[in-house]
Design a protein around this motif. Structure first.
Motif, PDB file in Angstrom:
ATOM      1  N   PRO A 208      34.184  42.198  51.738  1.00  0.00           N
ATOM      2  CA  PRO A 208      34.424  42.473  50.104  1.00  0.00           C
ATOM      3  C   PRO A 208      35.679  43.018  49.873  1.00  0.00           C
ATOM      4  N   PHE A 209      36.248  43.768  50.883  1.00  0.00           N
ATOM      5  CA  PHE A 209      37.429  44.592  50.723  1.00  0.00           C
ATOM      6  C   PHE A 209      38.391  43.923  51.749  1.00  0.00           C
ATOM      7  N   PHE A 210      38.459  42.568  51.890  1.00  0.00           N
ATOM      8  CA  PHE A 210      39.276  41.992  52.717  1.00  0.00           C
ATOM      9  C   PHE A 210      41.035  42.530  52.591  1.00  0.00           C
ATOM     10  N   ASN A 211      41.369  43.370  53.782  1.00  0.00           N
ATOM     11  CA  ASN A 211      42.656  43.842  53.576  1.00  0.00           C
ATOM     12  C   ASN A 211      43.056  44.331  52.181  1.00  0.00           C
ATOM     13  N   ASN A 212      42.156  45.308  51.660  1.00  0.00           N
ATOM     14  CA  ASN A 212      42.308  45.749  50.375  1.00  0.00           C
ATOM     15  C   ASN A 212      43.632  46.785  50.443  1.00  0.00           C
ATOM     16  N   PHE A 214      44.678  49.041  48.489  1.00  0.00           N
ATOM     17  CA  PHE A 214      44.509  50.377  47.982  1.00  0.00           C
ATOM     18  C   PHE A 214      43.552  51.232  48.920  1.00  0.00           C
ATOM     19  N   LEU A 215      42.897  50.663  49.701  1.00  0.00           N
ATOM     20  CA  LEU A 215      42.072  51.353  50.756  1.00  0.00           C
ATOM     21  C   LEU A 215      42.780  51.118  52.127  1.00  0.00           C
ATOM     22  N   THR A 242      37.755  45.729  33.920  1.00  0.00           N
ATOM     23  CA  THR A 242      37.565  45.705  35.100  1.00  0.00           C
ATOM     24  C   THR A 242      38.399  46.387  35.970  1.00  0.00           C
ATOM     25  N   LEU A 243      37.945  47.443  36.898  1.00  0.00           N
ATOM     26  CA  LEU A 243      38.761  48.082  37.877  1.00  0.00           C
ATOM     27  C   LEU A 243      38.334  47.899  39.302  1.00  0.00           C
ATOM     28  N   GLY A 244      39.285  47.498  40.242  1.00  0.00           N
ATOM     29  CA  GLY A 244      38.798  47.324  41.450  1.00  0.00           C
ATOM     30  C   GLY A 244      38.960  45.893  41.910  1.00  0.00           C
ATOM     31  N   SER A 245      38.134  45.014  42.706  1.00  0.00           N
ATOM     32  CA  SER A 245      38.302  43.681  42.828  1.00  0.00           C
ATOM     33  C   SER A 245      38.147  42.886  41.596  1.00  0.00           C
ATOM     34  N   PHE A 246      38.965  41.634  41.455  1.00  0.00           N
ATOM     35  CA  PHE A 246      38.881  41.101  40.276  1.00  0.00           C
ATOM     36  C   PHE A 246      39.602  39.628  40.262  1.00  0.00           C
ATOM     37  N   TYR A 247      39.295  38.788  39.777  1.00  0.00           N
ATOM     38  CA  TYR A 247      40.090  37.505  39.722  1.00  0.00           C
ATOM     39  C   TYR A 247      40.428  37.243  38.349  1.00  0.00           C
ATOM     40  N   PRO A 248      41.765  36.817  38.081  1.00  0.00           N
ATOM     41  CA  PRO A 248      42.251  36.823  36.618  1.00  0.00           C
ATOM     42  C   PRO A 248      41.266  35.488  36.102  1.00  0.00           C
ATOM     43  N   GLU A 265      32.726  29.451  54.503  1.00  0.00           N
ATOM     44  CA  GLU A 265      31.925  29.515  53.220  1.00  0.00           C
ATOM     45  C   GLU A 265      32.702  30.000  51.984  1.00  0.00           C
ATOM     46  N   GLY A 266      33.769  30.267  52.113  1.00  0.00           N
ATOM     47  CA  GLY A 266      34.536  30.709  50.740  1.00  0.00           C
ATOM     48  C   GLY A 266      34.460  32.067  50.365  1.00  0.00           C
ATOM     49  N   PRO A 267      34.887  32.364  49.285  1.00  0.00           N
ATOM     50  CA  PRO A 267      35.348  31.607  48.123  1.00  0.00           C
ATOM     51  C   PRO A 267      36.908  30.984  48.641  1.00  0.00           C
ATOM     52  N   ASP A 268      37.376  30.197  47.928  1.00  0.00           N
ATOM     53  CA  ASP A 268      38.354  29.440  48.547  1.00  0.00           C
ATOM     54  C   ASP A 268      39.359  30.460  48.471  1.00  0.00           C
ATOM     55  N   TYR A 269      39.630  31.357  47.466  1.00  0.00           N
ATOM     56  CA  TYR A 269      40.914  32.522  47.377  1.00  0.00           C
ATOM     57  C   TYR A 269      40.002  33.852  47.351  1.00  0.00           C
ATOM     58  N   LEU A 270      41.001  34.768  47.747  1.00  0.00           N
ATOM     59  CA  LEU A 270      40.467  36.288  48.101  1.00  0.00           C
ATOM     60  C   LEU A 270      40.778  36.885  46.611  1.00  0.00           C
ATOM     61  N   PRO A 271      39.781  37.983  46.313  1.00  0.00           N
ATOM     62  CA  PRO A 271      40.156  38.575  44.942  1.00  0.00           C
ATOM     63  C   PRO A 271      41.452  39.450  45.117  1.00  0.00           C
ATOM     64  N   ASN A 272      41.779  39.899  43.892  1.00  0.00           N
ATOM     65  CA  ASN A 272      42.969  40.596  43.701  1.00  0.00           C
ATOM     66  C   ASN A 272      42.358  42.111  43.717  1.00  0.00           C
ATOM     67  N   PHE A 273      43.186  43.341  43.754  1.00  0.00           N
ATOM     68  CA  PHE A 273      42.799  44.630  43.670  1.00  0.00           C
ATOM     69  C   PHE A 273      43.769  45.264  42.490  1.00  0.00           C
ATOM     70  N   GLY A 274      43.055  45.678  41.601  1.00  0.00           N
ATOM     71  CA  GLY A 274      43.548  46.580  40.616  1.00  0.00           C
ATOM     72  C   GLY A 274      42.857  46.353  39.065  1.00  0.00           C
ATOM     73  N   GLY A 275      43.455  45.961  38.133  1.00  0.00           N
ATOM     74  CA  GLY A 275      42.643  45.992  36.771  1.00  0.00           C
ATOM     75  C   GLY A 275      42.570  44.784  35.951  1.00  0.00           C
ATOM     76  N   ASP A 276      41.672  44.273  35.249  1.00  0.00           N
ATOM     77  CA  ASP A 276      41.867  43.220  34.320  1.00  0.00           C
ATOM     78  C   ASP A 276      41.102  43.480  33.110  1.00  0.00           C
ATOM     79  N   LEU A 277      41.492  43.159  31.961  1.00  0.00           N
ATOM     80  CA  LEU A 277      41.181  43.530  30.588  1.00  0.00           C
ATOM     81  C   LEU A 277      41.299  42.104  29.790  1.00  0.00           C
TER      82      LEU A 277
END
Length: 683
Positions: A208-212, A214-215, A242-248, A265-277
């Motif tokens: 879930p935190f693939f190469n995060n 921030f961590l 949202t703070l943490g992992s997110f997809y635009p 098994e995907g998902p096709d793209y990894l999430p981003n890490f930051g914030g989304d409003l």
């Protein structure tokens, strides 16, 4: 040795041991929710009287009071109505309805308190064992047969090697009410990987935190658990942060897709890490939908040069018309580089035709890179004789700097114009015109792989032929929108009964401008800043212009129910790439891949999949027309999979795969067998 079988003794003598409802009746009896008649009989064929129904309702209510389970409010309201309908019979049994209503009110109060915090969890595990045999560079091969499962993923072909691995992935989701208008929640994620990292990244779960960034955790490390995401939203769902992992939520793939995920098994793209409003407007007058979004964060990438992204999206829908605008900028984090430093990310050079500095004519390295993109898309839907049709137009624009400390830059544009309609209720088709400049969003980043692993530079590394240099990717969807291409796209979808379907797609794309090695022009030359052309390369050594190249690719997907337990599924795709030249820059490639199989469901909870896969390609790559084919390979294999539904939300499976790869005029021939098993639990 004696075997003992323990079964629940039946209190009812008239229920046959083979009766389909026996287990359910015995379970209700064990909880004292149903009782029989004198003499130990159930009399299941007899209709219940209203008094008997009232008695059962009292028993159910008593059970609810004792067990105190979670009950939705709407179900409590239904219980109140039922009690009211049986008021006379219940009071005839000596129980007053007002006392029952007081008990229901107590339950309702407890439910309201319980609803303030809601939890759910999931757990996934995978165990992989792969054995490779044959001639392999450093024991690493390429699995091309997998591409048919993800033909829309340009990064679906990746290395595999002998070894075993186990991955475990868990999520705990919490959500609760802050007050009457706001809700908040979060997700705790845990991941563990043991064994060979390459098999884990290819076939296991995605951490879930693939190469995060921030961590700072490297991918596929030992057991890790983190707060992966927190969010807050209002009761109406019109505003969520949202703070943490997110997809635009609203970014189109022609502008931004993200970091490709190599796991099967995907998902096709990894999430981003930051914030989304995200803000969503309620329907008002003629406006059926309106939204705005702002996001910022970092990409999930194992790199010494983290990449930051900032962006916004906005759109509106009214009277069948939709308009959306998008903006984003991405840059390598300059804080990781020395002040004024540049050129720390190497760019691949293939056959002497890669990126060159147009002033020095020397190979370049990039970074800190920066790319600004913006786009707009519009659509309009209208019915003609009860047949809806949708017209779409999308435009993208990018400005790229390979080094923010210099004045060099490259610009490009994209156009996507399409129309799609419903000819019949179950038949839809469409057509599109694409035009993508050679320097549209050329920002390039290395794929994230475990330490010590690099993506092998095999010519079949991507299907249907390369869209990026091996081991690198661009931020937009380069398979759907490859640089320096223009042409037509056609697609058809036919819905059949029992969830069956037939889907067909075709593209004819040619180079928008020829591959040039002439004046090192910064706008058009392949050896200049930002030009991105991994397929139609040319041999270097002297100034020259090659004829334009052309690609044709198509794909057919089908799922055909044969009878209630049996269905056929298959997918096949083909591609042809050509550039006619009288010298050694001639290209004539063609290939296809596909799979066909049967799905059989039996014993209610079991499912069996049997499939055969094949992929092959042949032709000439940078060879004279009279030369023998120098690009030939074929793959074939079988897949056997059994899936068992342990519970409504839990599945377990076992899969066996046999695979052969043969490449003509090369010693890179290998064979592998693989066992893959695991289960998915939701609770």
């Amino acid at each position: 040795m004696m075997l003992h079988s323990f079964v629940l003794a039946s209190p009812f003598s008239d229920i046959p041991s083979s009766h389909w409802a026996r287990e359910a009746i015995l379970s209700l009896s064990a909880q004292s929710l149903v009782t029989g008649y004198p003499g130990g009989e159930f009399r299941g064929d007899r209709s219940m009287t209203r008094y008997e129904t009232a008695e059962m309702l009292i028993r159910v209510l008593t059970f609810l009071e004792m067990k105190r389970p979670f009950i939705p409010k709407d179900k409590l309201e239904e219980l109140k109505l039922i009690l009211a309908n049986y008021q006379d019979e219940i009071e005839g049994l000596g129980v007053h309805l007002d006392s029952l209503e007081r008990e229901v009110t107590k339950l309702e109060t407890r439910v309201s308190e319980t609803e303030r915090i809601r939890t759910n969890a999931e757990f996934h595990t995978r165990f992989i064992s792969t054995a490779l045999y044959g001639n392999l560079p450093s024991g690493i091969g390429m699995d091309t047969g997998f591409a048919d499962s993800h033909a829309d993923r340009p990064y679906s072909l990746f290395p595999v090697k002998s070894g075993s691995a186990e991955t475990n992935l868990g999520f705990l989701n919490l959500e609760g009410k802050v007050d009457e208008n706001w809700e908040a929640g979060g997700r705790i994620a845990a991941f563990n990987s043991v064994g060979d990292s390459l098999n884990a990244i290819t076939w296991g779960n995605t951490p879930p935190f693939f190469n995060n960034p921030f961590l700072g955790y490297p991918a596929f490390s030992s057991m890790k658990g983190e707060l992966d995401q927190v969010f807050v939203k209002n009761e109406t769902g019109t505003l969520q942060g949202t703070l943490g992992s997110f997809y635009p939520k609203h970014s189109p793939s022609y502008l931004y897709a993200g970091v490709p995920n190599l796991t099967e098994e995907g998902p096709d793209y990894l999430p981003n890490f930051g914030g989304d409003l995200v803000a969503q407007m309620k329907p008002y007058l003629f406006i059926s939908n309106a939204y705005s979004e702002v996001f910022a964060g970092k990409l999930a990438q194992a790199s010494a040069w983290p990449t930051e992204i900032f962006g916004s999206n906005a759109g509106i829908e009214l009277l069948g018309f939709s308009a959306n605008v998008h903006w984003m900028t991405a840059q390598n984090d300059p804080a990781t580089m020395a002040p004024g430093a540049s050129g720390l990310i190497p760019i691949p050079i293939n056959s002497g035709a890669g990126w060159l500095n147009p002033l020095t004519l020397l190979p370049i390295t990039v970074g800190p890179q920066k790319e600004k993109t913006w786009g707009a898309d519009f659509s309009y839907t209208r019915s003609f004789h009860d047949h809806p049709m949708t017209f779409k137009f999308a435009y993208g624009n990018s400005n790229y700097k390979p080094n923010t400390n210099s004045t060099d830059n490259a610009r490009g544009e994209l156009y996507d114009i399409s129309v799609e309609g419903e000819l019949e209720k179950n038949l839809s088709l469409g057509a599109a015109y694409l035009s993508i400049d050679p320097k549209y969003t050329p920002m390039i980043l290395p794929l994230s792989l475990p330490a010590g692993i690099t993506l092998a530079n095999f010519p079949w590394g991507q299907w249907p032929f390369a869209v990026d240099y091996p081991g690198f990717y661009t931020l937009h969807n380069s398979e759907e929108y490859p640089q320096n291409r223009q042409g037509l796209k056609l697609f058809l979808e036919w819905a059949l009964s029992q969830n069956g379907y037939v889907k067909l797609g075709y593209r004819q794309l040619s180079q928008k401008i020829p591959t040039e090695l002439t004046l090192f022009n910064n706008d058009e030359d392949i050896q200049s800043l930002g030009f991105f052309e991994p397929l139609f390369l040319g041999t270097g050594g002297k100034p020259q212009t090659f004829p334009r190249g052309t690609t044709h690719d198509w794909r057919l997907d089908t799922y055909l129910p044969i009878s209630t337990p049996l269905a056929f599924e298959g997918a096949v795709s083909g591609v042809e790439a050509s550039r006619s030249s009288a010298d050694v820059n001639n290209i004539g490639l063609n290939g296809w891949l596909g799979h066909a199989g049967f799905v059989y469901s039996f014993w209610q909870k079991w499912e069996l999949d049997l499939a055969y896969q094949r992929a092959q390609a042949d032709g000439r790559l940078l060879a004279s027309p009279s030369a023998f084919p120098n690009f030939q390979f074929h793959d074939s294999g079988e897949i056997f999979k059994v899936n068992y539904g342990l519970a409504p939300k839990t599945d377990a499976f076992f899969q066996f795969r046999n695979f052969n790869h043969n490449q003509a005029a090369s010693s890179l021939n290998f064979h592998f067998i693989q066992l893959l098993t695991g289960f998915d639990l939701f609770f």
